[in-house]
Scaffold this motif. Structure first.
Motif, PDB file in Angstrom:
ATOM      1  N   LEU A   2       0.835  -1.198   0.000  1.00 22.39           N
ATOM      2  CA  LEU A   2       0.000   0.000   0.000  1.00 22.39           C
ATOM      3  C   LEU A   2       0.870   1.248   0.000  1.00 22.39           C
ATOM      4  O   LEU A   2       1.862   1.322   0.730  1.00 22.39           O
ATOM      5  N   ARG A   3       0.455   2.215  -0.801  1.00 24.30           N
ATOM      6  CA  ARG A   3       1.093   3.531  -0.755  1.00 24.30           C
ATOM      7  C   ARG A   3       0.063   4.480  -0.156  1.00 24.30           C
ATOM      8  O   ARG A   3      -1.018   4.680  -0.706  1.00 24.30           O
ATOM      9  N   VAL A   6       3.783   0.603   2.731  1.00 23.41           N
ATOM     10  CA  VAL A   6       3.724  -0.440   3.750  1.00 23.41           C
ATOM     11  C   VAL A   6       3.343  -1.770   3.116  1.00 23.41           C
ATOM     12  O   VAL A   6       2.673  -1.814   2.078  1.00 23.41           O
ATOM     13  N   LEU A   7       3.761  -2.841   3.762  1.00 26.65           N
ATOM     14  CA  LEU A   7       3.378  -4.200   3.383  1.00 26.65           C
ATOM     15  C   LEU A   7       2.492  -4.740   4.492  1.00 26.65           C
ATOM     16  O   LEU A   7       2.900  -4.782   5.662  1.00 26.65           O
ATOM     17  N   LYS A  24      -5.428  -5.368  -6.337  1.00 30.23           N
ATOM     18  CA  LYS A  24      -4.356  -4.596  -6.964  1.00 30.23           C
ATOM     19  C   LYS A  24      -4.964  -3.526  -7.862  1.00 30.23           C
ATOM     20  O   LYS A  24      -5.880  -3.782  -8.629  1.00 30.23           O
ATOM     21  N   GLY A  25      -4.454  -2.311  -7.725  1.00 30.06           N
ATOM     22  CA  GLY A  25      -4.933  -1.186  -8.519  1.00 30.06           C
ATOM     23  C   GLY A  25      -6.030  -0.371  -7.833  1.00 30.06           C
ATOM     24  O   GLY A  25      -6.353   0.721  -8.294  1.00 30.06           O
ATOM     25  N   ALA A  26      -6.595  -0.890  -6.743  1.00 29.74           N
ATOM     26  CA  ALA A  26      -7.669  -0.178  -6.043  1.00 29.74           C
ATOM     27  C   ALA A  26      -7.122   1.072  -5.363  1.00 29.74           C
ATOM     28  O   ALA A  26      -5.953   1.138  -4.977  1.00 29.74           O
ATOM     29  N   ARG A  27      -8.006   2.053  -5.203  1.00 28.55           N
ATOM     30  CA  ARG A  27      -7.682   3.280  -4.468  1.00 28.55           C
ATOM     31  C   ARG A  27      -8.749   3.474  -3.403  1.00 28.55           C
ATOM     32  O   ARG A  27      -9.934   3.549  -3.715  1.00 28.55           O
ATOM     33  N   ALA A  32      -3.344   3.567  -2.108  1.00 29.44           N
ATOM     34  CA  ALA A  32      -3.311   2.846  -3.380  1.00 29.44           C
ATOM     35  C   ALA A  32      -2.763   1.444  -3.150  1.00 29.44           C
ATOM     36  O   ALA A  32      -1.722   1.279  -2.512  1.00 29.44           O
ATOM     37  N   VAL A  33      -3.468   0.451  -3.663  1.00 29.27           N
ATOM     38  CA  VAL A  33      -2.970  -0.925  -3.620  1.00 29.27           C
ATOM     39  C   VAL A  33      -2.046  -1.083  -4.827  1.00 29.27           C
ATOM     40  O   VAL A  33      -2.499  -1.256  -5.954  1.00 29.27           O
ATOM     41  N   GLU A  34      -0.742  -0.986  -4.574  1.00 26.60           N
ATOM     42  CA  GLU A  34       0.238  -1.033  -5.660  1.00 26.60           C
ATOM     43  C   GLU A  34       0.504  -2.447  -6.146  1.00 26.60           C
ATOM     44  O   GLU A  34       0.772  -2.651  -7.323  1.00 26.60           O
TER      45      GLU A  34
END
Length: 181
Positions: free
Chosen positions: A8-9, A23-24, A84-87, A103-105
């Motif tokens: 996550l960013r 973070v992870l 993945k890709g969600a905000r 953001a789910v990077e």
């Protein structure tokens, strides 16, 4: 099935230069635990209300008075509400109104030799709590950073500690995150 880790960013809206963390986090974390990850990684004090907004659905701590309609964050797992890709949106302190974009990077299998959650990156210090939101933070930085500013002494006294807006230590954030597990 392998345990999945979400990268996550977390970026704080409305402040320049940007304040952010990477973070992870285990995908099995409920949103109340993700809330604590945001608090520890960013450097907030967790003294105020918060809410997640995910695709127009709000999650948080249920209001016993029913004034704020939210789904219980204890009942929502990260891997059930995001991919993945969600905000996601996260708002902390309804007075100062600190908005964050999460953001789910990436989503990857867990490394069995790694302890999660952990902070793997970021920039700049978190604003102090109760500073007045992004505008108040800007005013604080202006006064705090200029000894000739008429509010310099009162800002230093109000804060009661040294503050370096450029400083961020991912290993310290990870140490704080480890306290929550």
């Amino acid at each position: 099935m392998a345990r999945l880790i979400y990268q996550l960013r977390i970026a704080l809206d409305g402040v320049e230069p940007p304040v952010w963390r990477r973070v992870l986090v285990p995908g099995g974390f409920t949103l109340d635990r993700v809330h604590r990850v945001v608090q520890f990684a960013m450097g907030w004090s967790d003294r105020h209300l918060h809410v997640f907004d995910i695709s127009g659905v709000q999650f948080g701590v249920p209001d016993p008075d029913g004034l704020l309609e939210v789904r219980d964050e204890l009942d929502a797992r990260l891997d059930a509400v995001a991919q993945k890709g969600a905000r996601l949106r996260y708002t902390y302190d309804f007075g100062d109104w600190w908005e964050h974009e999460i953001a789910v990077e990436d989503v990857v299998p867990a490394d069995l030799d790694t302890r999660y959650p952990m902070c793997v990156g970021g920039e700049r210090a978190c604003p102090p709590d109760d500073i007045g939101g992004p505008d108040g933070y800007h005013d604080f930085l202006t006064a705090y950073g200029d000894p000739a500013h008429p509010d310099h002494a009162s800002m230093r006294e109000w804060l009661g500690r040294d503050f370096d807006a450029t400083r961020f230590d991912a290993s310290r954030a990870t140490a704080l995150l480890r306290r929550m597990t």
